[in-house]
Design a protein around this motif. Structure first.
Motif, short mmCIF file in Angstrom:
data_model
loop_
_atom_site.label_atom_id
_atom_site.label_comp_id
_atom_site.label_asym_id
_atom_site.label_seq_id
_atom_site.Cartn_x
_atom_site.Cartn_y
_atom_site.Cartn_z
N VAL A 177 46.03 37.58 53.50
CA VAL A 177 46.61 37.24 52.22
C VAL A 177 45.28 37.12 51.20
N HIS A 178 44.14 36.74 51.66
CA HIS A 178 42.90 36.61 50.80
C HIS A 178 42.65 38.04 50.02
N GLU A 180 45.01 39.96 48.47
CA GLU A 180 45.86 39.89 47.38
C GLU A 180 45.19 39.20 46.26
N TRP A 181 44.25 38.03 46.67
CA TRP A 181 43.82 37.25 45.47
C TRP A 181 42.38 37.80 45.13
N LEU A 182 41.61 37.50 46.21
CA LEU A 182 40.23 37.99 45.92
C LEU A 182 39.79 39.24 45.64
N HIS A 185 43.64 39.72 42.58
CA HIS A 185 43.76 39.44 41.05
C HIS A 185 42.41 38.91 40.65
N TYR A 186 41.37 38.45 41.63
CA TYR A 186 40.28 38.12 41.09
C TYR A 186 39.34 39.29 40.65
N PHE A 189 40.59 40.24 37.11
CA PHE A 189 39.98 39.36 36.31
C PHE A 189 38.58 39.72 35.88
N ARG A 192 38.28 42.86 34.01
CA ARG A 192 38.88 42.59 32.56
C ARG A 192 37.56 41.89 31.86
N GLU A 193 37.04 41.02 32.52
CA GLU A 193 35.65 40.59 31.69
C GLU A 193 34.80 41.35 31.66
N MET A 318 32.61 34.06 49.15
CA MET A 318 33.54 32.94 49.66
C MET A 318 32.81 32.46 50.79
#
Lengths: 417, 417, 417
Positions: A177-178, A180-182, A185-186, A189, A192-193, A318
Motif C-alpha cells: 500500500v505504501h 500508492e501513497w509514497l 500521491h506524495y 505532490f 507539482r511543487e 521513510m
C-alpha cells in the motif's frame, strides 16, 4: 506493537544472536567483481564482522578477518601474494582459509604460525557480483536466481549505505500500500511543487493485497482499482526473496530487478539495486553496455535533507526517519500491515528452525534445483505502465551514468518479453 | 556553587522535569511566518519534543508530533491537505489537534483511526513569528510585548542554533558587568589586534548594579562611572522577560530588541535576535524593508574557531566554552553575580508555584492586560551612545542582508523616540 | 597478550593514574615558539588536561588551566596583560602560577581573589619549542638532547594530531622489523601500483635485533642481511628516549630527527617530527631557512582513506587501524616483538619507581649532565643510503613547504658529519 525483547530478537544481526544465526545460513554480496579490477582489497562489513576481501596474485579471491592477529593492524592495506595476502606491518602471510602460512621474521623452525588462524570465508562469483557465506559447514549452494543467472544481460548496480537496521527496509517490501501513497500521491505532490503536474500509475488505489509463502520467500500480490482479477498484478505478483531481497518484477520491460538489503551490522544496511536488462533475442548489446556498471545512489542533498523526488529516495526518507532501529513498541499496525506481520512471523519461525538444526526457508542444497531459479514476476505490471524511460528516470536508475544509453538502446530495440 | 542535583533541576527541560513543567507554561516561537511561505512544513525541536509545523491547504497552521504513530516515519515529508496533513508513507491524515481523521486503506467501517491521536499544540502569529504553547489547558494568552506588537516596524530577525543549555545563556543577561569586559575591554583588544584602535562606550566601569523582580521578570539597572543616578541606565534599565527573553533596550535608537533563548532540549538552544525598528511618525517605510528579514548568524569560522569581533559572537564564545551544560559545581561566584543568583532563585520559586498548581511569573490570562505590553527600557542608554550605524555593525545585525539599507534609511530619516 | 587490567594501566594518562603519574615526571612540548608570534594564546591539551598557553605583554609565557574558575569560560579568548592574562568574560586576572591577582569588579577590600587559584605550570624554551612540566616539585631539568640543543641548525617541524593512544605509537619504535615490511616491501608494492618500480634500502632483511636499556631509554640495534657486525646499524643503533620520543638517527645526513608522541589524553596523540639539519662547518644558512618551519602532516585523503605512499603515513595507517586504544588482549606476539615486551616492562618498572617516590629513568637534575646530551646515533645507516633527497621525499618531510629549498641547499653544500 511488539515488545522490546521481540524487537531486539528481530533486529540484532551479530554472531550468536538468534537473527544473526539465521542470517548466517545465506549468501550475501560483498562486492561487484569490477571493484577488484583496479584495486587488490576491499573493506567489508557484514553481519557485524569487519573483513577484508582481497584478490591474490593468482587471481583468486579471499575473504578474511580485517585485523591481523599479530598486533591488530588492518589488512585492507595488505600486500597481495600468490596464495593469499600479507599484513603490511610485519609480513604475516594468510591464505584464504585464514590460516597463517608464513611469519617471515620468526625462526625458520618455529611452529608459531600453525597456531595462528583467523576467520576465512567462502566466496563465489555470480552475475558480476562476489557473494560470501559466513555460516557453518556444509555451505549451501549460492542460489542462481534469474536476475543473477540470466545470460546476455546489461547489468547496472546502484548502491548506498543506509544508517538503518535491515528489518525496516525489508518490512517496506511487504507493504504494497505504501506505493500508492509514497510513490503515488506524495510523488505527484512533490512534482507539482517542482512545477510539473504528473499523474503516475503508482497512485491507483489498492482494492486488496495478498501474501503467499513459497519456497523462496513470500509472493505479494495487489488488485488495484479498475483491474480485473485476471491481471498479472493479482494473479502473479512478485516475491520477497527470503531473508533479504526483493525481486521487483519486470513489468514487461525486459528487466530483472533485485533489491538487496545486506545487513552490515545492527545499524547499517548496504542497499544494492541490481538490474539486469535483457534485450530481444536477436539484438546485439553494444560495447558500452557490456560491462557491469556500479554507481552510488545519493539520498541526501548538500544541506542534509532527503532527496525525495525519485522513488527510492522516497523510501529511504521513510526508513531513515523511522530511526536507526525502528521502535516497534510504539507502532500502530492496521489491516494493511498484514504482510509485515507475516514477515516477522516468518523470521521467528525460521529462527526456530535454525535453533533446531534445520535448514531455514530458501536454503538450497540440491544442484538440480539450482540451474536457473525463475521467480514469479508480473509481466504486465500496472505500476510500470508509463514505459521504460519514465520508470528508469523515476527510480534510482536515474543516477546510473549510462541511464541515457540504456534508454536510447531500448527505444531502438525490443526487450525480451 | 551549586550541587549536581540543583544544577540538574535548573537545566533539564524535558516533559515531566521540574524546569520542563515550568517552561511549558509559556509560549515559544517555532518559526518566522516567512519560513512557511516557500514550503509547507518545518521540523521543530522544542523542550525536548520533535514536532512538525505545517501549513495546510486552507492556510491554517498546525504543530503536531513529527513521527507518524503508524510506523514512525517523519511527517516533515507530509502532504498538506485541506484540514491538516497526511503522512507520505501511507496517507494517514491528521488534523491540527493531532487526531487521526483518515486512514485511506483501512476498511470504510473501521473505527481504528478514532483511537489514533498524537500531540497537537496551539500556535498563534504575532509580529511575524509563529508561537506555540505546549503546556496544559487552559492556555494563557500569548503576551503582546512591545517588540512583537508594535505597528509600522521594520523587523529583522537573526537566528543561530547553539549547542548549549538555555540557562547559561539566560544567566548572561543577569550579569551586567560582563559587558564592561567582554564587549568593552576584550572588544577593544580584538579591534586593536585587527589594526584599529576603537574605544567603545561598553568599556565604561560599573559603579553598581541593581535587580528588581517585576510582573514580567527582572529589571536590571547599572550605574557607570561618570553617570548620575538620574541617568536612564540607573533609573530605568531594561528587563529579562521571564523565563527565556531579554529586552535589550532601545537606547533612543527607535529599536525594540528581544533576545530569545528557546530551549530546544537540554543541550541545544535556538537563539533568536528579534529587532523591530520604528521610524519617526510621518516617515514611510520603503518597500524593500517592509518584509520581515530572517537570517542566520554565523559564530564559528571555517577553522571552527569562534568569531569574536562582534558583540553576540563574544557572548557565544563564552557560553559555548562553558560546556554544553555549564558545570555549576565548580564555579566561584562573586558579589557581581547577585543577578545570576537572583535568577536561579526565581526559577526555583516559580517551579514550586507550578508544582502547587499556580500560574508562574509573567503568565497573562486577562486580555485587558495584554493590549500592548510596554516593557521598561532606557531611552538614553550609554552603551548605545556611538549611534545607530556603530551599534548595528557591532552586533549580530551586521550579518543581516539589509543592514546597509537599514542604516541608510535611518541616516536619512528620524527614528521614533 | 596482556590482561585488560594491564592494558589499562599502560594506556591511561590522566592525573592520578599509574602511567599518568609516571608521565608527569617529564617535560613535553606544548607549542613551537613561532606559534605565539602571531597570536597571544594557544589551546593545549596535555595528559588529559585542558590548558591555555599564553604570552603576556612583557613577553613572558604562561601555561594555566583553560577554564576560568569564576564561571567556566575559556581563557583561550583571554586578554594578555603585563604579568598574566585576564578572562575576557569578567576580567579576572591570573598570573603564570595560576593565582588570581585581580577581580576588577569586586570591592576593593575583598580578599576573594586570594582564595582563587588554578593550575599553573612551568614552561621553558629550547630549540624553538616551548616545553612544559606538569609534575610535582621540584621540577627536573629540561633535557638538552642534541636535536634541540644543537647550534646553527635548520629546524623543520611537522605535526599531526592522531586519534590513538600514545603507547601503540611508542611500541612501533621498539619494533625494528616493521621497517623491512611496512617501509620496505609494502612501500615497494605501493610504488609499483603507482607505476614506479622502486627498490628501497628499507626492504633489506633483518638478521637480528637487539635492545639495551641505557640512561635515556632504550637503544635499538639491527643487523641486516649482508651487513657485518661492525656496521653502525649493529654497533651503534639509535634510541627510544624514554618515555615518549624516538631519536631516528642521522644516517650521515647531518640531521637530528626526534619523533615525539605527546599524550594529549588517553585517545589522542600529538605527533611531532622535529628535524634539525646541521650544515657543514663553514657553510652559511640562507635567510629563508633560518626560521623554524612548522607545518601540518596530512595522513588521510579527501575520501578519508589513509595516505600510505610515504613512510610516516604508512606508520599512521597501522597505528590508527589498531584501534583508538589497541586491544592487547587479542594480540599474538612473536620473537621479534621482544623490544615491545621490554618497553612495556620498562614502563611498569618506572611506574613502580614513581610510586616509591624515586625519579624514573631519564629524569635529569644535575646541570653538569645537561650541557649537550649526545644520543647514540648511527652515522652510516643502511636505511638512509639512498641519500638526502630520496629520504627527505619519502618521509613526512615531503610536506614541509621548504623541502625543496632544503634539498637544493644540501645538494650544493656539505652536511655536518
Amino acid at each position: 506493537m511488539m515488545s522490546e525483547d521481540q524487537n531486539r530478537t528481530l533486529t540484532r544481526v551479530g554472531k550468536g544472536t538468534p537473527m544473526g544465526e539465521l542470517l548466517r545460513r545465506y549468501w550475501y554480496p560483498v562486492a561487484a567483481e569490477v571493484e577488484l579490477e583496479q584495486k587488490w582489497t576491499k573493506r567489508v562489513r557484514l553481519l557485524g564482522e569487519d573483513l577484508v576481501l582481497y584478490r591474490d596474485r593468482s587471481g583468486n579471491l579471499g575473504l578474511i578477518a580485517e585485523k591481523c592477529p599479530h598486533r591488530g593492524a588492518s589488512m585492507v592495506y595488505g600486500i597481495p601474494e600468490t596464495d593469499g595476502i600479507r599484513c603490511a606491518y610485519h609480513g604475516w602471510y594468510f591464505d584464504a582459509t585464514g590460516q597463517c602460512i608464513e611469519q617471515p621474521n620468526e625462526p625458520e623452525t618455529s611452529t608459531f604460525k600453525e597456531r595462528i588462524r583467523i576467520s576465512g570465508y567462502r566466496v563465489e562469483k555470480l552475475g558480476g557480483l562476489i557473494f560470501a557465506y559466513l555460516g557453518p559447514d556444509p555451505a549451501p549452494l549460492l542460489p542462481r536466481y534469474d536476475a543473477f543467472a540470466v545470460d546476455r544481460a546489461i547489468r547496472v548496480v546502484g548502491q548506498a549505505i543506509l544508517p538503518v537496521n535491515f528489518l525496516q527496509v525489508m518490512e517496506n517490501s511487504l507493504d504494497p500500500v505504501h506505493t500508492e501513497w509514497l510513490h503515488g500521491h506524495y510523488h505527484e505532490f512533490i512534482q507539482r511543487e517542482l512545477g510539473g503536474d504528473v499523474r503516475v500509475a503508482f497512485s491507483r488505489h489498492h482494492i486488496k493485497t495478498a501474501f503467499d509463502v513459497f519456497e523462496h520467500g513470500i509472493v505479494k500480490r495487489r488488485l488495484l482499482e479498475g483491474q480485473s482479477e485476471d491481471s498479472d498484478d493479482w494473479r502473479i505478483g512478485h516475491p520477497v526473496v527470503f531473508p533479504y531481497m526483493l525481486a521487483v518484477g519486470s513489468g514487461g520491460l525486459g528487466t530483472y530487478a533485485m533489491q538487496m538489503r545486506i545487513p552490515m551490522d545492527d545499524t547499517h544496511t548496504w542497499h544494492v539495486w541490481y538490474n539486469a536488462y535483457v534485450p530481444g533475442e536477436h539484438v546485439e548489446i553494444p560495447q558500452s553496455l557490456q560491462k557491469l556498471c556500479l554507481y552510488d545512489v545519493p539520498w541526501r542533498d548538500a544541506e542534509g535533507e532527503f532527496i525525495t523526488d525519485y522513488i527510492d529516495g522516497q523510501d529511504i526518507a521513510m526508513w531513515v526517519t523511522q530511526g536507526t532501529i525502528a521502535d516497534r513498541t510504539t507502532e500502530h499496525l492496521g489491516t494493511t500491515d498484514k504482510g509485515i506481520i507475516l514477515l516477522r512471523k516468518l523470521y521467528m519461525e525460521q529462527i526456530q528452525r535454525v535453533q533446531k538444526g534445520l535448514d531455514p526457508l530458501g536454503v538450497i542444497r540440491d544442484p538440480s534445483l539450482n540451474g536457473f531459479i525463475k521467480l514469479p514476476l508480473e509481466r504486465k505490471k500496472h505500476h510500470f505502465s508509463e514505459g521504460f524511460e519514465s520508470v528508469t528516470m523515476r527510480f534510482q536508475t536515474r543516477f546510473c551514468p549510462i541511464a541515457k544509453d540504456l534508454i536510447n538502446f531500448f527505444e531502438k530495440t525490443s526487450v525480451a518479453q
